[in-house]
Design a protein around this motif. Sequence first.
Motif, mmCIF file in Angstrom:
data_model
loop_
_atom_site.group_PDB
_atom_site.id
_atom_site.type_symbol
_atom_site.label_atom_id
_atom_site.label_comp_id
_atom_site.label_asym_id
_atom_site.label_seq_id
_atom_site.Cartn_x
_atom_site.Cartn_y
_atom_site.Cartn_z
ATOM 1 N N ILE A 196 25.556 9.066 83.686
ATOM 2 C CA ILE A 196 25.424 7.981 82.718
ATOM 3 C C ILE A 196 26.828 7.456 82.404
ATOM 4 C CG2 ILE A 196 24.558 7.284 80.476
ATOM 5 C CD1 ILE A 196 22.393 8.179 82.420
ATOM 6 N N LEU A 197 27.053 6.188 82.705
ATOM 7 C CA LEU A 197 28.380 5.584 82.567
ATOM 8 C C LEU A 197 28.370 4.559 81.440
ATOM 9 C CD1 LEU A 197 31.258 5.134 83.640
ATOM 10 C CD2 LEU A 197 30.303 3.521 85.291
ATOM 11 N N LYS A 198 29.217 4.766 80.454
ATOM 12 C CA LYS A 198 29.284 3.887 79.278
ATOM 13 C C LYS A 198 30.170 2.675 79.571
ATOM 14 C CE LYS A 198 28.953 3.365 74.612
ATOM 15 N NZ LYS A 198 27.656 3.051 74.002
ATOM 16 N N ASP A 199 29.742 1.506 79.141
ATOM 17 C CA ASP A 199 30.512 0.254 79.209
ATOM 18 C C ASP A 199 31.148 0.014 80.582
ATOM 19 O OD1 ASP A 199 29.974 -0.280 76.519
ATOM 20 O OD2 ASP A 199 31.733 0.878 75.851
ATOM 21 N N PRO A 200 30.353 -0.106 81.622
ATOM 22 C CA PRO A 200 30.915 -0.287 82.966
ATOM 23 C C PRO A 200 31.739 -1.560 83.123
ATOM 24 C CG PRO A 200 28.555 -0.722 82.980
ATOM 25 C CD PRO A 200 28.875 -0.121 81.655
ATOM 26 N N THR A 201 31.423 -2.603 82.365
ATOM 27 C CA THR A 201 32.158 -3.863 82.514
ATOM 28 C C THR A 201 33.540 -3.812 81.864
ATOM 29 O OG1 THR A 201 31.037 -4.742 80.548
ATOM 30 C CG2 THR A 201 30.058 -5.257 82.692
ATOM 31 N N SER A 202 33.860 -2.730 81.149
ATOM 32 C CA SER A 202 35.190 -2.601 80.553
ATOM 33 C C SER A 202 36.231 -2.118 81.560
ATOM 34 C CB SER A 202 35.138 -1.618 79.372
ATOM 35 O OG SER A 202 34.855 -0.295 79.818
ATOM 36 N N TYR A 203 35.779 -1.715 82.748
ATOM 37 C CA TYR A 203 36.693 -1.244 83.787
ATOM 38 C C TYR A 203 37.287 -2.435 84.544
ATOM 39 C CZ TYR A 203 34.943 3.536 83.171
ATOM 40 O OH TYR A 203 34.629 4.770 82.653
ATOM 41 N N SER A 212 31.852 11.591 88.244
ATOM 42 C CA SER A 212 30.773 12.309 87.570
ATOM 43 C C SER A 212 31.136 13.793 87.511
ATOM 44 C CB SER A 212 29.463 12.138 88.347
ATOM 45 O OG SER A 212 29.497 12.904 89.554
ATOM 46 N N HIS A 213 30.280 14.582 86.893
ATOM 47 C CA HIS A 213 30.438 16.034 86.977
ATOM 48 C C HIS A 213 30.085 16.485 88.401
ATOM 49 C CE1 HIS A 213 26.130 15.418 86.168
ATOM 50 N NE2 HIS A 213 25.932 16.574 86.751
ATOM 51 N N SER A 214 30.457 17.689 88.736
ATOM 52 C CA SER A 214 30.215 18.219 90.087
ATOM 53 C C SER A 214 28.971 19.093 90.113
ATOM 54 C CB SER A 214 31.422 19.036 90.564
ATOM 55 O OG SER A 214 32.578 18.234 90.674
ATOM 56 N N LYS A 215 28.424 19.232 91.311
ATOM 57 C CA LYS A 215 27.286 20.131 91.518
ATOM 58 C C LYS A 215 27.480 20.857 92.841
ATOM 59 C CE LYS A 215 23.293 19.637 89.930
ATOM 60 N NZ LYS A 215 21.905 19.306 89.509
ATOM 61 N N THR A 216 27.135 22.147 92.874
ATOM 62 C CA THR A 216 27.283 22.968 94.076
ATOM 63 C C THR A 216 25.915 23.334 94.626
ATOM 64 O OG1 THR A 216 29.382 23.887 93.297
ATOM 65 C CG2 THR A 216 28.242 25.090 95.034
ATOM 66 N N LEU A 217 25.730 23.117 95.939
ATOM 67 C CA LEU A 217 24.482 23.446 96.621
ATOM 68 C C LEU A 217 24.725 24.545 97.636
ATOM 69 C CD1 LEU A 217 23.173 19.824 97.342
ATOM 70 C CD2 LEU A 217 22.711 21.263 95.347
ATOM 71 N N HIS A 218 23.766 25.453 97.748
ATOM 72 C CA HIS A 218 23.812 26.531 98.746
ATOM 73 C C HIS A 218 25.083 27.370 98.618
ATOM 74 C CE1 HIS A 218 20.426 24.372 100.393
ATOM 75 N NE2 HIS A 218 21.161 23.325 100.642
ATOM 76 N N GLY A 219 25.674 27.368 97.460
ATOM 77 C CA GLY A 219 26.816 28.219 97.218
ATOM 78 C C GLY A 219 28.130 27.750 97.789
ATOM 79 N N CYS A 220 28.135 26.622 98.510
ATOM 80 C CA CYS A 220 29.394 26.218 99.143
ATOM 81 C C CYS A 220 29.642 24.712 99.143
ATOM 82 C CB CYS A 220 29.460 26.750 100.579
ATOM 83 S SG CYS A 220 28.134 26.146 101.642
ATOM 84 N N PHE A 221 28.597 23.898 99.179
ATOM 85 C CA PHE A 221 28.792 22.454 99.233
ATOM 86 C C PHE A 221 28.836 21.900 97.809
ATOM 87 C CE2 PHE A 221 27.183 18.031 99.549
ATOM 88 C CZ PHE A 221 28.204 17.512 100.330
ATOM 89 N N GLU A 270 24.890 1.506 78.620
ATOM 90 C CA GLU A 270 25.123 2.544 79.624
ATOM 91 C C GLU A 270 24.445 2.217 80.949
ATOM 92 O OE1 GLU A 270 25.406 6.447 76.699
ATOM 93 O OE2 GLU A 270 23.440 5.700 77.343
ATOM 94 N N LEU A 271 25.154 2.527 82.040
ATOM 95 C CA LEU A 271 24.644 2.376 83.400
ATOM 96 C C LEU A 271 24.220 3.744 83.908
ATOM 97 C CD1 LEU A 271 24.472 0.439 85.993
ATOM 98 C CD2 LEU A 271 26.717 1.390 86.574
ATOM 99 N N CYS A 272 23.124 3.818 84.651
ATOM 100 C CA CYS A 272 22.619 5.094 85.145
ATOM 101 C C CYS A 272 22.645 5.141 86.669
ATOM 102 C CB CYS A 272 21.185 5.335 84.656
ATOM 103 S SG CYS A 272 20.471 6.885 85.245
ATOM 104 N N LEU A 273 23.303 6.196 87.186
ATOM 105 C CA LEU A 273 23.288 6.471 88.626
ATOM 106 C C LEU A 273 22.673 7.834 88.859
ATOM 107 C CD1 LEU A 273 26.889 5.257 89.588
ATOM 108 C CD2 LEU A 273 24.730 4.148 90.172
#
Length: 210
Positions: free
Chosen positions: A86-93, A101-110, A207-210
Motif C-alpha cells: 500500500i503506497l501513500k500519495d503516489p503523485t507526490s513522488y 515494499s517489505h520483503s518476503k522469503t519463499l522456500h527458505g532461500c528466494f 493510497e495505491l495498492c499493488l
Amino acid sequence: DGQDGTDYADDEVFQTAMESARRRRRLADLEDDDEEDEEYNVSTEMSANQSRESRQDVEDGRLPASQATWTKETLPPPLDHEIEFILKDPTSYKQGQSVYSHSKTLHGCFTFRLLVFPMGTEVTAPPSQLAAFVEASQPPGCEEIRWGFEGVKYQITAVNWKDWRNSVTQQDTFNFNRDHSDRGWHKGFVKASLMTSESGWLNDQGELCL
C-alpha cells in the motif's frame, strides 16, 4: 429426394429416415438445454454467494450498498507467496524516485520485494505513469559467488479499489541472478493523471495498492 440429397426408393424408407433425423434433432436440443441449465445454475449460485457476502458487508457497515460487490475489500487476503504493498500519495513522488515494499522469503532461500517508481523511471516515456519491478535479494552467504534463480514466474497487479475487475496485471518469467536482480515494467499500469479516488486507483486515503 430427401433433405440431404439422397434419392429414396419408396415412401416407407423416406419416412423412416425423416423420423430418425427428427429424433436426432430433438436429442441435440435436449442436450443443449441441459448445458444451458447447468451454466445457469452455476452462474446463479456464484451470484447468490456474492450477493450474500456483499449483503453481509453492507449490514456490518463495511461497504456502501452501491459498491458492495467488486470493491478491493471483497478480495481475499494475499497468499503466502504474495506481497500486498500500500503506497501513500503516489503523485507526490518525482519521476525516477523509487520506493521499496517489505520483503518476503519463499522456500527458505528466494527473497523478493517490489521496487516501485510511482511516477515512472528515468527512462519511462511521457506521460508520467507507474513503473513496478520484482527485485530478488542476494541469498545469505553468497556474497562472493554467483547466484541465480531460474524460471521464476511472477506478476504485478495494480488493484482498483472501487472495482477490482478493472485491475491491471502484467506477468512474465525471468532468470533472476546477481547481475540481473530485478525485472518488471516501465509502463502499462496506471497513468499519473488517473491516480484519483474517483477513478478507483486511489482509495479515500490517497493510497495505491499493488
